[in-house]
Scaffold this active site. Sequence first.
Site, PDB file in Angstrom:
ATOM      1  N   ASP A  37      -5.285  14.843   1.886  1.00 27.27           N
ATOM      2  CA  ASP A  37      -3.747  14.923   0.406  1.00 27.27           C
ATOM      3  C   ASP A  37      -4.077  16.566  -0.139  1.00 27.27           C
ATOM      4  O   ASP A  37      -3.331  17.223  -1.028  1.00 27.27           O
ATOM      5  CB  ASP A  37      -3.959  14.037  -0.724  1.00 27.27           C
ATOM      6  CG  ASP A  37      -3.748  12.864   0.294  1.00 27.27           C
ATOM      7  OD1 ASP A  37      -2.974  12.713   0.752  1.00 27.27           O
ATOM      8  OD2 ASP A  37      -4.262  10.975  -0.522  1.00 27.27           O
ATOM      9  N   SER A  80      -4.464  -0.185  -5.303  1.00 23.93           N
ATOM     10  CA  SER A  80      -5.136  -1.016  -4.669  1.00 23.93           C
ATOM     11  C   SER A  80      -4.895  -2.440  -4.895  1.00 23.93           C
ATOM     12  O   SER A  80      -5.768  -2.572  -5.763  1.00 23.93           O
ATOM     13  CB  SER A  80      -6.866  -0.913  -4.234  1.00 23.93           C
ATOM     14  OG  SER A  80      -7.610  -1.403  -3.871  1.00 23.93           O
ATOM     15  N   TYR A  85       3.815   0.405  -3.405  1.00 24.71           N
ATOM     16  CA  TYR A  85       3.840   0.610  -4.053  1.00 24.71           C
ATOM     17  C   TYR A  85       5.127  -0.086  -5.040  1.00 24.71           C
ATOM     18  O   TYR A  85       5.253  -0.352  -5.884  1.00 24.71           O
ATOM     19  CB  TYR A  85       3.720   1.793  -5.322  1.00 24.71           C
ATOM     20  CG  TYR A  85       2.789   2.295  -4.930  1.00 24.71           C
ATOM     21  CD1 TYR A  85       1.279   1.804  -5.737  1.00 24.71           C
ATOM     22  CD2 TYR A  85       2.671   3.277  -4.332  1.00 24.71           C
ATOM     23  CE1 TYR A  85       0.296   3.487  -5.751  1.00 24.71           C
ATOM     24  CE2 TYR A  85       1.479   3.891  -3.670  1.00 24.71           C
ATOM     25  CZ  TYR A  85       0.336   3.855  -4.276  1.00 24.71           C
ATOM     26  OH  TYR A  85      -0.823   4.644  -3.598  1.00 24.71           O
ATOM     27  N   GLU A  93      -8.051   8.602  -4.176  1.00 27.00           N
ATOM     28  CA  GLU A  93      -7.085   7.376  -2.958  1.00 27.00           C
ATOM     29  C   GLU A  93      -8.731   5.989  -2.979  1.00 27.00           C
ATOM     30  O   GLU A  93      -9.978   7.064  -3.019  1.00 27.00           O
ATOM     31  CB  GLU A  93      -7.330   7.869  -1.801  1.00 27.00           C
ATOM     32  CG  GLU A  93      -5.602   8.309  -1.495  1.00 27.00           C
ATOM     33  CD  GLU A  93      -5.039   7.675  -0.750  1.00 27.00           C
ATOM     34  OE1 GLU A  93      -3.664   8.250  -1.439  1.00 27.00           O
ATOM     35  OE2 GLU A  93      -5.123   6.258  -1.615  1.00 27.00           O
ATOM     36  N   SER A  94      -8.353   5.090  -2.333  1.00 34.13           N
ATOM     37  CA  SER A  94      -9.170   3.633  -2.467  1.00 34.13           C
ATOM     38  C   SER A  94      -9.500   3.321  -0.869  1.00 34.13           C
ATOM     39  O   SER A  94      -7.960   3.874  -0.086  1.00 34.13           O
ATOM     40  CB  SER A  94      -8.522   2.451  -3.351  1.00 34.13           C
ATOM     41  OG  SER A  94      -6.982   1.970  -3.027  1.00 34.13           O
ATOM     42  N   HIS A  95      -9.902   3.195  -0.538  1.00 38.52           N
ATOM     43  CA  HIS A  95     -10.219   2.897   0.935  1.00 38.52           C
ATOM     44  C   HIS A  95     -11.693   1.474   0.646  1.00 38.52           C
ATOM     45  O   HIS A  95     -12.668   1.648   1.777  1.00 38.52           O
ATOM     46  CB  HIS A  95     -11.522   3.665   1.563  1.00 38.52           C
ATOM     47  CG  HIS A  95     -10.262   3.899   2.918  1.00 38.52           C
ATOM     48  ND1 HIS A  95     -10.986   4.475   4.170  1.00 38.52           N
ATOM     49  CD2 HIS A  95      -9.278   3.942   3.234  1.00 38.52           C
ATOM     50  CE1 HIS A  95      -9.960   4.195   5.248  1.00 38.52           C
ATOM     51  NE2 HIS A  95      -8.977   3.778   4.586  1.00 38.52           N
ATOM     52  N   ASN A  96     -10.669   0.465   0.124  1.00 41.35           N
ATOM     53  CA  ASN A  96     -11.728  -0.716   0.176  1.00 41.35           C
ATOM     54  C   ASN A  96     -11.843  -1.188   0.586  1.00 41.35           C
ATOM     55  O   ASN A  96     -13.211  -1.948   1.622  1.00 41.35           O
ATOM     56  CB  ASN A  96     -10.849  -1.085  -1.452  1.00 41.35           C
ATOM     57  CG  ASN A  96     -10.959  -0.861  -2.276  1.00 41.35           C
ATOM     58  OD1 ASN A  96     -12.023   0.339  -2.266  1.00 41.35           O
ATOM     59  ND2 ASN A  96     -10.002  -1.778  -3.048  1.00 41.35           N
ATOM     60  N   HIS A 131       1.199  -1.232  -0.254  1.00 41.18           N
ATOM     61  CA  HIS A 131       0.287   0.286   0.185  1.00 41.18           C
ATOM     62  C   HIS A 131       1.119   1.109  -0.021  1.00 41.18           C
ATOM     63  O   HIS A 131       0.676   2.347  -0.642  1.00 41.18           O
ATOM     64  CB  HIS A 131      -0.978   0.104   1.238  1.00 41.18           C
ATOM     65  CG  HIS A 131      -1.726   0.908   1.361  1.00 41.18           C
ATOM     66  ND1 HIS A 131      -2.712   1.483   0.542  1.00 41.18           N
ATOM     67  CD2 HIS A 131      -1.264   2.487   2.141  1.00 41.18           C
ATOM     68  CE1 HIS A 131      -3.708   2.994   1.179  1.00 41.18           C
ATOM     69  NE2 HIS A 131      -2.577   2.988   1.717  1.00 41.18           N
ATOM     70  N   GLN A 176      -6.666   9.137  12.175  1.00 39.11           N
ATOM     71  CA  GLN A 176      -7.842  10.270  11.540  1.00 39.11           C
ATOM     72  C   GLN A 176      -6.779  11.580  12.196  1.00 39.11           C
ATOM     73  O   GLN A 176      -6.729  11.855  12.991  1.00 39.11           O
ATOM     74  CB  GLN A 176      -9.137   9.647  11.072  1.00 39.11           C
ATOM     75  CG  GLN A 176      -8.970   8.592  10.466  1.00 39.11           C
ATOM     76  CD  GLN A 176      -8.852   8.488   9.186  1.00 39.11           C
ATOM     77  OE1 GLN A 176      -9.172   9.196   8.345  1.00 39.11           O
ATOM     78  NE2 GLN A 176      -7.618   7.654   9.330  1.00 39.11           N
TER      79      GLN A 176
HETATM   80  N1  LIG Z   1      -1.829   4.537  -9.814  1.00 41.92           N
HETATM   81  C1  LIG Z   1      -1.105   5.978  -9.850  1.00 41.92           C
HETATM   82  N2  LIG Z   1      -0.916   6.430 -10.887  1.00 41.92           N
HETATM   83  C2  LIG Z   1      -0.011   7.647 -10.791  1.00 41.92           C
HETATM   84  N3  LIG Z   1       0.986   7.684 -10.585  1.00 41.92           N
HETATM   85  C3  LIG Z   1       0.350   6.957  -8.430  1.00 41.92           C
HETATM   86  C4  LIG Z   1      -0.251   5.793  -8.504  1.00 41.92           C
HETATM   87  N4  LIG Z   1      -0.394   5.490  -7.709  1.00 41.92           N
HETATM   88  C5  LIG Z   1       0.159   6.378  -6.996  1.00 41.92           C
HETATM   89  N5  LIG Z   1       0.463   7.451  -7.321  1.00 41.92           N
HETATM   90  C6  LIG Z   1       1.592   8.107  -7.023  1.00 41.92           C
HETATM   91  O1  LIG Z   1       2.319   8.012  -6.511  1.00 41.92           O
HETATM   92  C7  LIG Z   1       2.570   8.845  -5.203  1.00 41.92           C
HETATM   93  C8  LIG Z   1       2.357   8.061  -3.448  1.00 41.92           C
HETATM   94  O2  LIG Z   1       0.782   7.280  -3.835  1.00 41.92           O
HETATM   95  P1  LIG Z   1       0.021   7.034  -2.141  1.00 41.92           P
HETATM   96  O3  LIG Z   1       1.649   6.406  -1.126  1.00 41.92           O
HETATM   97  O4  LIG Z   1      -1.230   6.477  -2.404  1.00 41.92           O
HETATM   98  O5  LIG Z   1       0.072   8.847  -2.104  1.00 41.92           O
HETATM   99  P2  LIG Z   1      -0.747   9.458  -0.492  1.00 41.92           P
HETATM  100  O6  LIG Z   1       1.468   8.841   1.016  1.00 41.92           O
HETATM  101  O7  LIG Z   1      -0.437  10.907   0.174  1.00 41.92           O
HETATM  102  O8  LIG Z   1      -1.345   8.630  -0.144  1.00 41.92           O
HETATM  103  C9  LIG Z   1       2.001   9.896  -5.099  1.00 41.92           C
HETATM  104  O9  LIG Z   1       1.561  10.854  -5.485  1.00 41.92           O
HETATM  105  C10 LIG Z   1       0.311   9.560  -6.572  1.00 41.92           C
HETATM  106  O10 LIG Z   1       0.329  10.335  -7.050  1.00 41.92           O
HETATM  107 MG   LIG Z   2      -0.722  11.721   1.244  1.00 38.47          MG
END
Ligand SMILES: Nc1ncnc2c1ncn2[C@@H]1O[C@H](COP(=O)(O)OP(=O)(O)O)[C@@H](O)[C@H]1O
Ligand SMILES: [Mg+2]
Lengths: 80, 80, 717, 233
Positions: free
Chosen positions: C110, C529, C45, C86-89, C42, C308
């Site tokens: 965000d 996700s 990535y 964002e997802s919250h599945n 999560h 939160q």
């Molecule tokens: N499917 C995607 N396509 C483009 N950018 C992505 C994708 N998934 C994540 N990112 C980018 O990676 C960065 C980190 O994602 P994330 O960890 O979800 O952010 P946060 O920590 O704010 O929740 C974000 O800027 C997001 O836009």
């Molecule tokens: Mg963030």
Amino acid sequence: MRVRVLITRKEGLADPEGVETHRALRDLGYGGVTEVHFGRIINLSVDGDDAVAAVAQAEEMCERLLANPVIEDYSVEVVE
Amino acid sequence: MRVRVLITRKEGLADPEGVETHRALRDLGYGGVTEVHFGRIINLSVDGDDAVAAVAQAEEMCERLLANPVIEDYSVEVVE
Amino acid sequence: MTEPAHRRLGMTDDEYDAVVAILERPPEPAELAMYSVMWSEHCSYKSSRAWLGRFPTAAPWVVVGPGENAGVVDLGDGWLAALRIESHNHPSFVEPYQGAATGVGGILRDIFTMGTRPIAVWDPIRFGPLDEPKNRYLMKGVVAGIAGYGNAVGVPTLGGEIEFADCYSHNPLVNVMALGLLRREQLVLSAASGEGNVAVLLGAATGRDGIGGASILASASFDEASGAKRPSVQIGDPFEEKKLIEACLELYARGLVVGIQDLGAAGISCATSECAAAGGMGMDVDLDDVPLREADMTPGEILMSESQERMLAIVAPEDVDEVLALADKWEIEAAAIGTVTHGGALRVVHDGALVAELPAASLSEEAPLYRRPSQQPGGLEAAWAAAPPLPEHVDVGDALRSLLDDPAIGDRSWIYEQYDHQLFLNTVVEPGHDGSLLRIKGTHKGLAVSTDGDSWRCRLDPRRGGARIIWEAALNVAVTGARPYAVVDNLNFGNPEKPAVMWQFRETVEGMSEACEALGIPVVGGNVSFYNETDGVDIHPTPVVGLLGFCDPMPEQPPRLDRAKEGMGIWLLGPEDRGDFAASAYARTVLGIATGRPADADPDMGSAVVHRTIELAGWCPVLHDVSLGGVAVAVAEMCISSGVGARLEVDDWRDLLNESPHRVIAVLPDRGDPNDVVPIRRIGTVGGDTIDFGEYGSIPLGEAAAIWRDALPRRLG
Amino acid sequence: MTIAVVVFPGTNCEHDVVHAMRVLGADAELVWHRDDDLAGAAGVILPGGFAHGDYLRTGAIARFSPIMSEVRRLAETGAPVLGICNGFQVLCEAGLLTGALVANRDLRFICRPVHVRVESTDSVLTAAAQVGAVLRIPLNSYEGNYVAPPEELAALEAAGEVVLRYSDTSGAIDEAHNPNGSTNNIAGITNAASNVAGLMPHPERAVERILGSADGRVLLESFVASVRTPVRT
Ligand SMILES: Nc1ncnc2c1ncn2[C@@H]1O[C@H](COP(=O)(O)OP(=O)(O)O)[C@@H](O)[C@H]1O
Ligand SMILES: [Mg+2]
């Protein structure tokens, strides 16, 4: 007969409503209040006079509908 | 010590949560339920161990803040 | 013997060894906790990063691309827009109301982390069939949670999207997109520069909420085992978030913030390390200064807590007092918990003892990167070969009786009327149309947004399906007069350790990228996700896009579905295709068949239709893109909204029900479209009180309206 | 400054109300709930939102904010005071208006335009309207269901202090066009002195055609006019 269901949030989970009400009570000068927790009460009138059965049924209602077991605890009391 | 405040809608005034829950219970097959009334529980922890004083203070909180005397009744119980 | 700690935290042996290599010693418990969450799927990535690079992310108007909390684009005259999805599945399956509510809270942070107030939210959501009581419970809870949080926090929800399929019964999807509008000088980033600057934690007290939520809930499959692992449910507090927004906006306005980061997944670990790493700095953090909701929390718990409504602001030492005073005015807690240091080390103290000391950047930059094997699922060719068998003759009136009752087609007002969709007085085209349109007060500019997904097509062909959701979203904003401008994507997939799922993922990214390139629009952010899998069953590959459209000037009278009038001509803009029935609503709902191969998008035709549609939006009373249910449903929706019937003349029923891409219904008061760069042909006339398909049957307007309006209420009460 | 727009923590319609006032050529300024001074305002608007999160009871906590004693004092001088949605709920809790607002009949938040019929022009909210006029104005609330004890309700009706009722487009009043279960379809009321008014729908969301309706103008214009020519009692 009358049964009452008391539903409260599980220990440890945030209770924003309790927090804000606590703040309001403090502002009104009730400094002696140390905790405020919110819950719901559901008063039920049910046919019959078998207290045991009524409680058992109310508990079943809680499991199925009245309470949210993931975040709430409940208890059932016979009123009269 | 801990005090429990129970707040319920005055008789005869709309109680949509109660009505809706009653309907849902009937849909689930609980035909024996004749009345459903909703209310709020506010559990208070207060300093000191004078039960009478604690109840009196909680009642004052209800009059001032916790309940809306126009549409709600309240009762206070000492839990322990 | 008991399982080693790192495995219980969802970390592989190799990953553990990597940590040891970085630290040159075994990690302390708190350190292990931090790596386990930050290196979770999560947060890191790790399975997707390698492929996300394929997305086109550049355009002259991109101010901030993927990598920050939100993407930012330039609207001219000093205006910028910030967007994020964002997802919250998994949390929404555990507790639908709170899961969805906290999803809204997270996406809003965000946006206001970027320096501005969020002005709108969208909610693409997916559930199992509504004849299951559990699915009804989930959907009601999710919608109520989005409403309960969004309405109270004071951000309107301007639309969303919904699908139903069995695969979502044990794994509903709750994605949330948010939009912010700001002046260029307002933009704030997360980097923590300046040795000696102070990290101030703002907002809610820290409790045991969602401990391990990110790593365990969102990074592992959802089977019985995870039931035991459930982190304690996060309770959303929109009131706290509202105060936090106002406080942050005032902090920005007074220039008191050097950098800021929201606390989401991995809480304090993530925020402190990301701020420090982004600025090439380190940080000393004292957990004893963190306001706790529950006493006796371990350092690991405090570091991982996902409580939160918290933000971490980096402020100059001399400003700390003013910051604390301002927090006090807004009635939120604030505490200085750390100091920015040189050298890139993140040092964490608890009870006066050092509980963690590690390279801040290693938590994000040295996270594992996996190029997992991918392979086309067996049986796909067979599915492609099995095109739905089409009858010779179809009574389209009868087909509509089923289609309009499909909960994915019927009136969505049961959902969006529970959302405040008017706050801020920007909503020119409200939910219920294709894309929503917002004005920017004091300018002639407008912003349109559409969120789209199509898991049924993606299931059959993720590349074509992925491309087509971009094309559909593009038309959805074009009908408001806005040109496609930027995309955020939410890629919801199954277990990436399965080659078939990895193949779906890569194909999807490829298809979406091709469509974005053809349209010349950048992907400025998104979210992945994975592990949307229950008891070994993966969800459909479910990419969801949020596409931002921009117009300047905005049409004086943007097209609306309720502006059709007796006697107006009904025209069909776009290609003449009539063959696309694979996974169409007609094939699924009426024939009960979801096989075949969806038509591919046609980039040249697609772009031409989008551009022509934008021009038509300047003077057409009604423009409605053709999607689920084809021309028949598109026309019916217009007729119901306008309260008038229509008579269509086509020479093949397939023209009415097929779902080939790049087509728009245009209602033209006069002789039609003077321009002929794009094929356009007249298919009927507005009027009467039935929707009449000539030899292919008809349905009274009143009956159609009743079926359509009742599709959700009759199922959800 | 002529009109004070009170901001409680959780209020969210304050900027919309100020914008609407500007559109109508009136000047309005935000006042923080902890202030105890309305700085010479000639009228007050309590805007919509979720003061204190609507926790405990909608409007319950807000009524104790320092600014509320000033609002009360100003109301007693006969100056115009208007509560919109959550502001209406606060005025009821504060005892400046009769009754209370409870959860909608269907236990769902309702955001959509509704029709209301003007029942009386004897209020700072309706002075410029026509009795019987039907207005299309957005509703946006979860607790918009008006209730009052029978005696108080009877008195309210007898005194003609109900100023707006939910109706159909033609002005017919029935349960089918009662969006939230409000007693007697009550959408807005005034006090005996007719200088304090409250309503659940949001007139500030209906002052510009491009947003769907301008029917809210006549109500806000009534209020602005009464601020400019105060009726002291
Ligand atoms: N499917 C995607 N396509 C483009 N950018 C992505 C994708 N998934 C994540 N990112 C980018 O990676 C960065 C980190 O994602 P994330 O960890 O979800 O952010 P946060 O920590 O704010 O929740 C974000 O800027 C997001 O836009
Ligand atoms: Mg963030």
